[in-house]
Design a protein around this motif. Structure first.
Motif, short mmCIF file in Angstrom:
data_model
loop_
_atom_site.label_atom_id
_atom_site.label_comp_id
_atom_site.label_asym_id
_atom_site.label_seq_id
_atom_site.Cartn_x
_atom_site.Cartn_y
_atom_site.Cartn_z
N ARG A 14 0.85 -1.07 0.05
CA ARG A 14 -0.06 -0.07 -0.07
C ARG A 14 0.72 1.36 0.17
O ARG A 14 0.32 2.15 -0.60
CB ARG A 14 -0.92 0.05 1.27
CG ARG A 14 -2.22 -0.74 1.03
CD ARG A 14 -3.04 -0.75 2.06
NE ARG A 14 -2.68 -1.51 3.20
CZ ARG A 14 -2.47 -1.13 4.48
NH1 ARG A 14 -2.32 0.17 4.49
NH2 ARG A 14 -2.23 -2.03 5.46
N LYS A 15 1.94 1.37 0.70
CA LYS A 15 2.91 2.41 0.76
C LYS A 15 3.32 2.74 -0.75
O LYS A 15 3.50 3.69 -1.02
CB LYS A 15 3.95 2.01 1.65
CG LYS A 15 4.11 3.14 2.78
CD LYS A 15 5.42 2.78 3.69
CE LYS A 15 6.23 3.96 3.60
NZ LYS A 15 7.44 3.63 4.56
N LEU B 225 1.96 2.11 -3.27
CA LEU B 225 0.78 2.45 -4.17
C LEU B 225 0.42 4.09 -3.85
O LEU B 225 0.39 4.98 -4.69
CB LEU B 225 -0.31 1.71 -4.03
CG LEU B 225 -0.64 0.63 -4.83
CD1 LEU B 225 -2.27 -0.07 -4.30
CD2 LEU B 225 -0.75 0.93 -6.13
N ALA B 226 0.69 4.10 -2.56
CA ALA B 226 0.24 5.40 -2.11
C ALA B 226 1.30 6.48 -2.73
O ALA B 226 1.02 7.53 -3.15
CB ALA B 226 0.30 5.70 -0.57
N SER C 196 -1.55 4.88 4.25
CA SER C 196 -1.38 5.02 2.67
C SER C 196 -2.62 5.07 1.73
O SER C 196 -3.21 6.13 1.95
CB SER C 196 -0.45 3.87 2.15
OG SER C 196 -0.99 2.46 2.60
N VAL C 197 -2.86 3.79 1.52
CA VAL C 197 -4.27 3.79 0.90
C VAL C 197 -5.04 2.90 1.35
O VAL C 197 -4.66 1.77 1.68
CB VAL C 197 -4.12 3.64 -0.65
CG1 VAL C 197 -3.64 4.81 -1.32
CG2 VAL C 197 -3.28 2.89 -1.03
#
Lengths: 364, 449, 224
Positions: B274-275, B277-278, C112-113
């Motif tokens: 996720r990191k 992606l972010a 994050s997401v």
């Protein structure tokens, strides 16, 4: 929810007042034009400046007159539905000073000029009423006897009342028309006829031209004077509305601020949690700002709808006309609501920014 | 003081430099050097051009360069959208070439050159006077140096995650160039573009009506005519121009928005995945800034072109009448000096008919009398700017040299004679010429024959 | 020998005149399960807040995972928290109007997401696969605490802090939660620091320290 209601209310009020005042401009002008005298008949050659207020002596120095009989006949022929009042104006001497005297039929005056404020009583025979300016200038009181010197005789009159209208009437002395006609030696003559035709818009123009046909020696004019005073009135009403709106906005703003800060207080734990989970101060504040902005937008939209309805209602009941549908007021409504929402949340946002997660989570 | 007028142009160049420096963050020195060389070269080249050729040639060539860059932008934006939506993103030869220092240098050099040339175009006339010219160059040089210095500092201050994609670079460069050129009447692209669109649609509808649809317009109802009339209005040209103007920018914005995120499926740990992606999303958002900014700059350019800040010489028409024999006599050196090189407008009335015309002396010294209207547009009249007159309706520039010649959007010439120190025009002819041209144009414009 | 994840030197925290934590030297090796015991006001929560980057020490040095927490800015601390620390609270602190999945996703959002599928898996791992769409009010205390655990570990923290995580739970739930934590630790290999005043709960750890009035009074190593 309360916040939404407050925002919606504030923006709806702003919208409604805005719409009303913008449609009022047209309506009120039309409405007011229906009241009071709307046609005047003056002799062809007289340079009587209608509606300019104040009348100087030079103008009547070479007077010409209307024949009362002719006018009456013309009115009968034209079959106009109108209230009529005959006026004769002339100069008489009072205590060695020239004053303007107007001869009228007091019963007509009472019908046509309902806004005259009279201290004392309407005059009976041998009585007179005096304009307030003139009265103070000549130091006249109700009950005084004035002695007017005409061209050939003297007329003693008792002052029965003092009139204030805010117009040129304040500087005049009023007496019964036949008496003045006799005093000036102008039997059956008039300087001015005021008509209140119960019609508006085009038909007023039509009746004016119809009368003009019947009175070739006279001039029939529409009176714009009322419209002008109504414009002044309108400006005042607008100012009032503006101030009401300002007050509403200020109170709504403080109410938003109050509600927002209680929300923030109530949700202190949530904010603390967000921070504890790793939200930076800016991120957390942005979330709440976004919430406020969303409420603002919703409130603005709702406010626009409500405001339009309120405006419809107001114009229906007060002016008996439908309000214009003005789409760009949606922008104003939205702007007002958004502005209020964000302005009101500045304080609470600062407290969100500063909130210490440890203490809020402990429940302090 | 005059040097202040250069500031917007120099700022545009600084903007280009900033974007390129960030775009080629590994080749800063190359970009910096080539851009400055290009700029100086552009200035020098333009000066030489202006000195050796008549003004139309340097203006024309710079305008062509701008047009080519805009066209390139179109091609590039379409390509960008295509490649960003394609399933596989092959690292093409193009992609690799874009990153070479050769390409970086070339882009910086060309952009600098055009920017420099535009700067020079601001004062084509000053180039002849040596002293003022030297002062001007020195002032501009100092300004440019200060700007370059600022750009370097600003570039360092920007966060490192703020990157520019190649397409973003190109759009920014072109947008800055167009902004810079839009304030110079003869280099402006937007107005001619919307004019071309208008004329194109105009011609198309005409052809369509005449050749395909119907031989006789009687079949077409008035309602339909109303819609066809819309096609003839000025708004069509403007909005059509707008579409062409902004489409590449929006395409590039879309392309950036559609850019594929890195494949993260192979990373097992969710948090790390996720990191990544972010970070990718954040970088993409940053890359959007420059194209969006370019849209704003393009809008500013279009605005500047639609409402030019240039003041036109546009005198109020002087009412004038004819003598008994129907002749209008205007002395050459009467109340107004007709031979001062400016246009002088007159209004002639006869009964309820009237005609507007102007008298001026062309740079060749030829006296000419023309209607304040052309055979094509609505008679909105003309204004005079340096070296040309402009038709207010279609914003076409007509060089002073060609005023007095018939055709196109040129003002319609009127027959006149010089009698001693006077100019004599036949009133009847004037009125009739006005009547025939203006009535013809208005009829066409109202959408019907 | 595992690396040291937490290292304090003369760590002090005082609120005005009140000294909540006297100078404390503490070292926690990576992967250890440390229980902190002491009665109310003994400074154990203060210690936890300091270690978790929620609070700043008045004095001393504090290194967590190689990061000098004193040198970090406010936003830097927030970033440290989101990437490095997972916290389980006694009062759960779940957001009442969000469902279990959404509560977990919120932690992802700040990290994050959000990724719903991952949040579901995490909840399934703590045995709440059947209660994904329930709001906290519809869950029992033990279940709520398990949502909390899922939320705390979703970002794969190196350090899991528990502030009396079983304080509000009955015996059975307590054991369930502790079992779950033990299992997860075996898989994810995070370090656990757990504040408690329950001797039995403390006994789940590798080592227990006793705080009294801000001073470390006793240290006890468990044999597992």
């Amino acid at each position: 929810m309360l916040l939404l209601a407050v925002l919606a209310m504030a923006s709806s009020l702003a919208t409604a007042l805005g719409i009303v005042s913008s449609s009022m401009e047209k309506r009120v002008a039309e409405e007011v034009r229906k009241y009071g005298a709307n046609l005047v008949i003056i002799p062809e050659s007289a340079r009587l400046d209608v509606g300019s207020g104040g009348l100087n002596f030079g103008v009547v120095s070479e007077p010409s007159y209307l024949q009362q009989k002719q006018v009456e006949e013309a009115l009968v022929k034209s079959a106009l539905k109108a209230e009529v009042s005959f006026h004769l104006r002339g100069a008489l001497q009072l205590k060695d000073a020239d004053i303007m005297v107007e001869g009228v039929n007091f019963s007509d005056i009472r019908r046509l000029f309902p806004w005259w404020q009279l201290k004392g009583n309407w005059p009976a025979a041998g009585e007179t009423i005096v304009g307030s300016d003139l009265a103070s200038r000549m130091k006249l009181k109700v009950g005084d006897i004035v002695e007017l010197a005409g061209s050939n005789n003297k007329i003693p009159l008792r002052v029965s009342g003092i009139v204030a209208s805010g117009g040129e009437e304040d500087g005049l002395l009023f007496m019964a028309l036949p008496e003045l006609q006799r005093a000036l030696g102008l039997d059956g003559q008039l300087t001015l006829v005021r008509l209140m035709v119960t019609a508006g818009g085009d038909s007023l123009k039509k009746s004016a031209s119809a009368l003009q046909m019947l009175l070739p020696a006279a001039k029939v004019n529409e009176v714009r004077q009322t419209a002008r005073t109504s414009e002044g009135l309108l400006a005042k009403v607008k100012l009032l509305m503006l101030m009401v709106t300002a007050v509403v906005l200020v109170s709504a703003g403080s109410s938003v601020a109050g509600t927002m800060s209680t929300t923030v207080l109530e949700r202190g734990k949530e904010i603390g949690l967000m921070k504890a989970m790793g939200g930076t101060r800016w991120e957390v504040m942005l979330i709440f700002c976004g919430e406020a902005a969303m409420l603002g937008v919703l409130g603005g939209l709702a406010g626009y709808v409500f405001g339009s309805v309120i405006a419809q209602f107001i114009t229906k009941t007060v002016f008996s006309a439908s309000a214009d549908f003005i789409p760009w007021f949606a922008g104003i409504s939205l702007g007002v609501s958004l502005f209020l929402a964000l302005l009101g949340s500045i304080g609470p946002m600062i407290s969100v920014f500063r909130l210490d997660p440890v203490r809020s989570l402990r429940g302090e | 003081m005059v040097a202040l007028k250069l500031i917007p142009h120099l700022l545009s160049w600084a903007g280009i430099l900033l974007v390129l420096l960030r775009g080629y963050s590994e080749r800063r020195s190359v970009v910096m050097k080539t851009s400055i060389t290009g700029f100086t070269g552009g200035v020098a080249g333009a000066i030489i051009l202006f000195r050796t050729f008549p003004e139309t040639i340097p203006f024309g060539s710079i305008k062509t360069a701008l047009a080519v860059s805009f066209f390139l932008l179109w091609v590039f934006s379409v390509a960008a959208v295509y490649s960003s939506t394609a399933r596989r993103v092959p690292i093409s030869r193009r992609g690799r070439f874009v990153n070479t220092s050769l390409c970086a240098g070339a882009v910086a050099f060309l952009a600098g050159m055009v920017a420099g040339a535009i700067c020079t175009c601001r004062f084509p006339a000053t180039a002849s006077n040596t002293l003022t010219f030297i002062v001007l160059v020195l002032a501009a040089g100092a300004l440019a140096y200060a700007l370059v210095f600022c750009v370097r500092i600003i570039e360092r201050l920007l966060p490192p995650s703020f990157t520019v994609s190649p397409s973003g670079m190109l759009i920014a460069v072109v947008a800055f160039l167009l902004f810079s050129s839009s304030s110079i009447l003869r280099l402006d692209l937007f107005s001619p573009l919307s004019m071309k669109v208008m004329k194109g649609i105009h011609d198309f509808v005409h052809q369509f009506m005449e050749s395909i649809l119907i031989p006789d317009h009687l079949f077409v109802r008035s309602v339909v005519w109303k819609y066809i009339g819309i096609l003839f209005s000025k708004g069509v040209g403007f909005w059509g121009g707008m579409v062409i103007w902004f489409t590449p920018a929006f395409l590039i914005v879309l392309a950036v928005n559609f850019e594929r995120l890195p494949s993260v499926a192979h990373i097992r740990q969710g948090a790390q995945r996720r990191k990544l992606l972010a970070a990718a999303i954040k970088a993409r958002r940053h890359r959007l800034v420059i194209p969006l900014l370019s849209v704003v700059i393009l809008a500013a350019a279009a605005y500047q072109s639609s409402f030019p800040s240039t003041e036109y010489w546009d005198p109020k028409p002087i009412p004038i009448s004819a003598n008994q024999s129907g002749e209008i006599i205007i002395p050459k050196k009467g109340e107004v000096n007709l031979e001062d090189g400016k246009l002088h407008k007159y209004l002639f009335k006869q009964g309820d008919r009237e005609a507007r015309f102007f008298i001026m002396v062309t740079p060749e010294g030829q006296l000419t009398v023309d209607l304040d209207a052309c055979a094509i547009c609505k008679p909105d009249g003309y204004g005079q700017a340096e070296g040309s007159v402009i038709c207010y309706y279609c914003k076409t520039l007509i060089p002073l040299e060609t005023v007095g010649k018939p055709g196109g959007c040129n003002p319609v010439p009127v027959v006149f004679s010089v009698k001693g120190d006077n100019v004599a025009i036949n009133g009847m002819t004037l009125i009739n010429t006005w009547g025939s041209t203006v009535q013809a144009t208005t009829r066409v414009k109202e959408g019907g024959k | 020998m595992a690396e040291t994840i937490i290292e304090t030197n003369g760590l002090t925290r005082s609120y005005g005149d009140i000294c909540a934590l006297k100078p404390l030297d503490l070292q926690v090796p990576e992967g250890e399960w440390l229980s902190v015991m002491g009665h109310s006001g003994s400074g154990k929560s203060t210690l936890m807040n300091l270690v978790g980057g929620l609070d700043r020490p008045s004095d001393g040095s504090l290194r967590v995972g190689g990061e000098d927490l004193l040198a970090l800015s406010e936003d830097g601390l927030a970033r440290f928290r989101r990437e490095f620390v997972g916290i389980i609270f006694q009062q759960h602190h779940l957001i009442p109007y969000l469902t279990a999945v959404e509560n977990v996703m919120m932690a992802q959002y700040f990290h994050s997401v959000p990724d719903e599928a991952e949040a579901r898996t995490a909840l399934e791992r703590v045995g709440l696969g059947h209660r994904l769409k329930n709001r906290p009010g519809e869950l029992s205390g033990g279940e709520q605490q398990r949502v909390c655990i899922a939320r705390a570990i979703i970002n794969s923290p190196k350090l899991l802090l528990g502030d009396e995580p079983t304080g509000n739970l009955d015996n059975k739930s307590t054991i369930m939660v502790m079992e779950l934590l033990k299992e997860l630790r075996a898989e994810e290999r995070f370090t656990v620091i757990m504040v408690t005043h329950n001797q039995e709960v403390a006994a789940w750890g590798d080592r227990t320290i006793y705080l009294d009035d801000g001073v470390l009074v006793r240290e006890e190593r468990m044999n597992s």
